[in-house]
Motif scaffolding. Structure first.
Motif, PDB file in Angstrom:
ATOM      1  N   LEU A 243       0.828  -1.195   0.000  1.00 44.95           N
ATOM      2  CA  LEU A 243       0.000   0.000   0.000  1.00 44.95           C
ATOM      3  C   LEU A 243       0.870   1.255   0.000  1.00 44.95           C
ATOM      4  N   LEU A 244       1.955   1.205   0.756  1.00 47.49           N
ATOM      5  CA  LEU A 244       2.890   2.328   0.787  1.00 47.49           C
ATOM      6  C   LEU A 244       3.463   2.589  -0.606  1.00 47.49           C
ATOM      7  N   ARG A 245       3.834   1.523  -1.292  1.00 45.73           N
ATOM      8  CA  ARG A 245       4.361   1.648  -2.651  1.00 45.73           C
ATOM      9  C   ARG A 245       3.299   2.261  -3.583  1.00 45.73           C
ATOM     10  N   GLU A 246       2.068   1.817  -3.453  1.00 45.39           N
ATOM     11  CA  GLU A 246       0.997   2.346  -4.302  1.00 45.39           C
ATOM     12  C   GLU A 246       0.814   3.849  -4.105  1.00 45.39           C
ATOM     13  N   ILE A 247       0.893   4.285  -2.861  1.00 45.93           N
ATOM     14  CA  ILE A 247       0.724   5.715  -2.584  1.00 45.93           C
ATOM     15  C   ILE A 247       1.860   6.526  -3.196  1.00 45.93           C
ATOM     16  N   THR A 248       3.085   6.023  -3.069  1.00 42.17           N
ATOM     17  CA  THR A 248       4.215   6.752  -3.663  1.00 42.17           C
ATOM     18  C   THR A 248       4.103   6.797  -5.185  1.00 42.17           C
ATOM     19  N   GLU A 249       3.645   5.704  -5.797  1.00 40.52           N
ATOM     20  CA  GLU A 249       3.507   5.685  -7.259  1.00 40.52           C
ATOM     21  C   GLU A 249       2.414   6.652  -7.707  1.00 40.52           C
ATOM     22  N   TYR A 250       1.339   6.751  -6.933  1.00 39.60           N
ATOM     23  CA  TYR A 250       0.251   7.659  -7.276  1.00 39.60           C
ATOM     24  C   TYR A 250       0.749   9.103  -7.303  1.00 39.60           C
ATOM     25  N   HIS A 251       1.724   9.405  -6.415  1.00 37.93           N
ATOM     26  CA  HIS A 251       2.266  10.764  -6.344  1.00 37.93           C
ATOM     27  C   HIS A 251       3.591  10.895  -7.097  1.00 37.93           C
ATOM     28  N   ASN A 252       3.768  10.063  -8.138  1.00 37.35           N
ATOM     29  CA  ASN A 252       4.904  10.188  -9.061  1.00 37.35           C
ATOM     30  C   ASN A 252       6.249   9.855  -8.437  1.00 37.35           C
ATOM     31  N   GLY A 253       6.240   8.941  -7.450  1.00 40.57           N
ATOM     32  CA  GLY A 253       7.504   8.496  -6.891  1.00 40.57           C
ATOM     33  C   GLY A 253       8.379   7.844  -7.948  1.00 40.57           C
ATOM     34  N   LEU A 254       9.689   8.092  -7.878  1.00 37.01           N
ATOM     35  CA  LEU A 254      10.600   7.627  -8.920  1.00 37.01           C
ATOM     36  C   LEU A 254      11.258   6.293  -8.599  1.00 37.01           C
ATOM     37  N   SER A 255      11.516   6.035  -7.323  1.00 36.84           N
ATOM     38  CA  SER A 255      12.314   4.842  -6.999  1.00 36.84           C
ATOM     39  C   SER A 255      12.014   4.404  -5.574  1.00 36.84           C
ATOM     40  N   PHE A 256      10.995   3.578  -5.411  1.00 37.19           N
ATOM     41  CA  PHE A 256      10.630   3.066  -4.094  1.00 37.19           C
ATOM     42  C   PHE A 256      11.504   1.864  -3.764  1.00 37.19           C
ATOM     43  N   ARG A 257      12.120   1.900  -2.592  1.00 38.13           N
ATOM     44  CA  ARG A 257      12.952   0.776  -2.139  1.00 38.13           C
ATOM     45  C   ARG A 257      12.515   0.399  -0.730  1.00 38.13           C
ATOM     46  N   ALA A 258      12.396  -0.887  -0.495  1.00 36.14           N
ATOM     47  CA  ALA A 258      12.027  -1.369   0.843  1.00 36.14           C
ATOM     48  C   ALA A 258      13.007  -2.448   1.264  1.00 36.14           C
ATOM     49  N   SER A 259      13.329  -2.457   2.562  1.00 39.21           N
ATOM     50  CA  SER A 259      14.272  -3.450   3.071  1.00 39.21           C
ATOM     51  C   SER A 259      14.003  -3.691   4.551  1.00 39.21           C
ATOM     52  N   ALA A 260      14.040  -4.979   4.934  1.00 37.92           N
ATOM     53  CA  ALA A 260      13.926  -5.341   6.345  1.00 37.92           C
ATOM     54  C   ALA A 260      15.302  -5.514   6.985  1.00 37.92           C
ATOM     55  N   SER A 261      16.353  -5.227   6.240  1.00 40.13           N
ATOM     56  CA  SER A 261      17.718  -5.397   6.741  1.00 40.13           C
ATOM     57  C   SER A 261      18.034  -4.371   7.828  1.00 40.13           C
ATOM     58  N   PRO A 262      18.369  -4.824   9.044  1.00 38.44           N
ATOM     59  CA  PRO A 262      18.734  -3.869  10.099  1.00 38.44           C
ATOM     60  C   PRO A 262      19.938  -3.018   9.706  1.00 38.44           C
ATOM     61  N   GLU A 263      20.884  -3.613   8.980  1.00 40.66           N
ATOM     62  CA  GLU A 263      22.084  -2.877   8.586  1.00 40.66           C
ATOM     63  C   GLU A 263      21.742  -1.719   7.649  1.00 40.66           C
ATOM     64  N   GLU A 264      20.831  -1.982   6.682  1.00 44.30           N
ATOM     65  CA  GLU A 264      20.447  -0.934   5.744  1.00 44.30           C
ATOM     66  C   GLU A 264      19.674   0.172   6.462  1.00 44.30           C
ATOM     67  N   ARG A 265      18.774  -0.205   7.386  1.00 47.08           N
ATOM     68  CA  ARG A 265      18.034   0.797   8.152  1.00 47.08           C
ATOM     69  C   ARG A 265      18.984   1.649   8.977  1.00 47.08           C
ATOM     70  N   THR A 266      19.933   1.010   9.606  1.00 53.03           N
ATOM     71  CA  THR A 266      20.892   1.748  10.432  1.00 53.03           C
ATOM     72  C   THR A 266      21.673   2.741   9.590  1.00 53.03           C
ATOM     73  N   ARG A 267      22.086   2.321   8.401  1.00 55.90           N
ATOM     74  CA  ARG A 267      22.847   3.203   7.518  1.00 55.90           C
ATOM     75  C   ARG A 267      22.025   4.430   7.134  1.00 55.90           C
ATOM     76  N   LEU A 268      20.772   4.217   6.768  1.00 59.25           N
ATOM     77  CA  LEU A 268      19.935   5.319   6.334  1.00 59.25           C
ATOM     78  C   LEU A 268      19.607   6.271   7.490  1.00 59.25           C
ATOM     79  N   TRP A 269      19.251   5.703   8.650  1.00 63.32           N
ATOM     80  CA  TRP A 269      18.858   6.572   9.747  1.00 63.32           C
ATOM     81  C   TRP A 269      20.043   7.270  10.387  1.00 63.32           C
ATOM     82  N   LYS A 270      21.221   6.663  10.295  1.00 69.14           N
ATOM     83  CA  LYS A 270      22.411   7.400  10.758  1.00 69.14           C
ATOM     84  C   LYS A 270      22.638   8.617   9.869  1.00 69.14           C
TER      85      LYS A 270
END
Length: 465
Positions: free
Chosen positions: A294-321
């Motif tokens: 559903l999150l992806r659908e909302i971003t696409e509706y508003h012309n999102g260019l590149s939706f990425r999702a990950s459950a990786s703790p390492e990737e989340r840590t990198r982004l939030w740092k």
């Protein structure tokens, strides 16, 4: 003997070498990370490091007897001038009050001293499957977070300090110790003294202990990002996500300039300097995939260019740092510039207008001012980079004031989480009106008749009728 000399003679036997008149120590305690007084003399006369509530009470009692100002100091991360010693006096450093006397996993609560940081507390709670949810970034202390009514990236789901504090221990202006609230989730027993002290910026009492509300660690955390070609599309997406009721744990906006700064500072490979949303979904394993779709659908509706999702703790840590390092990324973005942070909040429905108009204001000013926002709750910041030119400060301040006024015009507030300090007092009448300011002054006089608790902070002068 002067009042300061009398104070030192009275307190030194209690604290030993935890008292200093060293010029470097005093200067360090004269400012936070944000607004700084142009007057180099606006610093405390002495710094005292307390370790217990009883020591704080003795120090404040001495200040009360001697009519000395006392300015509480935690992590030194305040952004609106709250630590400026406008009348000299005593800087009361609570950073060594970092004990955690009690954790109650079954009650989802704990008791901590005021100098405990969020990182310290969450490191200890992890083994119990719990966490403290208020996340303003940086090494802020919980006492300071209470004093400024802090919030941050998790407020969209878990609320601000107001919602996450059950009770306080505080030292009042005459040195008396009081307890407010308790370990229960609700109480209908008189005035809400906990709520009164939270956000009071050290002007009504000095918070020494916090009974904090805890939350279970989410079963599943899914991190995601999406980039957009326009700022309006990004903000519209955030508004739609909130209105859809998705279990969003965090929802942050970085504009193109802020993303450029973060890409360079934090080496965010694979991202372009475009408006970007950072998300976290906190949900059960069974529903997180459906919510992500559903999150992806909302971003696409508003012309999102590149939706990425990950459950990786390492990737989340990198982004939030990278998100938490946004301020330092701004400081590195233009060498020789200083930073002035803005902090405005508007109703969710006004977010797109607010941020796009602020972007126009920035462009018209000719200054560089990256935008970063907790768009899930209508709060956003700019870091105005002050050029090293004679008129740099004045230009930055004019832009700051223009953005604040836009927030007020759109039915918003002059601060969502940084507080008032010195820097925003001039807008308090516009937001609250003189009658409300007079009520605030009456409370201040009742609780601190000698005006020793962080004098000059928060309240502008009231106009007599």
């Amino acid at each position: 003997m002067t009042a300061i000399e009398t104070f030192i003679a009275r307190i030194q036997p209690l604290v030993g070498n935890r008292i200093s008149t060293n010029a470097t120590v005093r200067q360090h305690h004269a400012h936070g990370e944000g607004w700084q007084s142009p007057d180099p003399a606006a610093q405390p006369d002495v710094v005292v490091f307390a370790r217990t509530t009883e020591e704080v009470a003795a120090i404040v009692s001495a200040c009360h007897d001697l009519y000395l100002p006392v300015i509480p100091f935690g992590g030194g991360t305040s952004l609106e001038g709250q630590l400026t010693a406008t009348k000299g006096g005593v800087s009361l450093d609570l950073s060594q009050m970092n004990a955690i006397p009690e954790i109650r996993p079954q009650d989802l609560s704990c008791r901590v001293q005021a100098g405990v940081t969020r990182q310290q507390l969450n490191g200890l709670l992890r083994s119990d499957g719990l966490f403290f949810a208020v996340d303003p970034g940086g090494e802020a202390t919980l006492g300071g977070m209470c004093a400024t009514r802090a919030s941050g990236t998790g407020a969209v789901r878990y609320g601000t300090m107001r919602e996450n504090v059950l009770g306080l221990t505080a030292v009042m202006a005459d040195g008396k110790i009081i307890q407010t609230g308790g370990n229960v989730r609700k109480s209908a027993t008189g005035y809400d003294l906990t709520g009164l002290l939270i956000g009071s910026e050290g002007t009504l009492g000095i918070i020494t202990e916090i009974q904090a509300r805890l939350h279970p660690l989410p079963e599943t955390i899914l991190g995601a990002t999406c980039q957009f070609s326009t700022l309006a599309d990004a903000v519209d997406t955030a508004t739609s996500i909130i209105q859809a009721g998705l279990p969003i744990g965090r929802l942050e906006l970085l504009d193109d300039v802020q993303m450029d700064a973060c890409i360079r500072y934090s080496s965010l490979e694979g991202y372009r300097p475009l408006p970007t949303l950072f998300f976290e979904l906190h949900a059960s394993p069974a529903s997180v995939t459906e919510q992500a779709d559903l999150l992806r659908e909302i971003t696409e509706y508003h012309n999102g260019l590149s939706f990425r999702a990950s459950a990786s703790p390492e990737e989340r840590t990198r982004l939030w740092k990278a998100r938490h390092d946004a301020f330092w990324a701004c400081m590195a973005y233009r060498q020789g510039h200083k930073g002035m942070t803005t902090d405005a909040v508007v109703p969710i429905s006004a977010m797109t207008d607010m941020i796009t108009l602020a972007k126009q204001d920035i462009e018209e000013s000719g200054l560089v001012a990256p935008i970063v926002g907790h768009v899930g709750d209508g709060n956003f910041h700019t870091v105005i980079l002050i050029p090293p030119e004679p008129d740099g400060w004045a230009r930055a301040q004019a832009l700051d004031h223009k953005i604040i006024q836009r927030a007020l015009d759109l039915g918003g507030s002059i601060s969502g989480e940084h507080g008032i300090g010195i820097a925003k007092q001039m807008f308090m009448h516009n937001q609250h009106g003189n009658d409300a300011i007079m009520v605030m002054h009456a409370i201040k006089r009742a609780l601190d008749p000698r005006n020793i608790l962080n004098p000059g902070m928060l309240l502008p002068a009231a106009v007599s009728p």
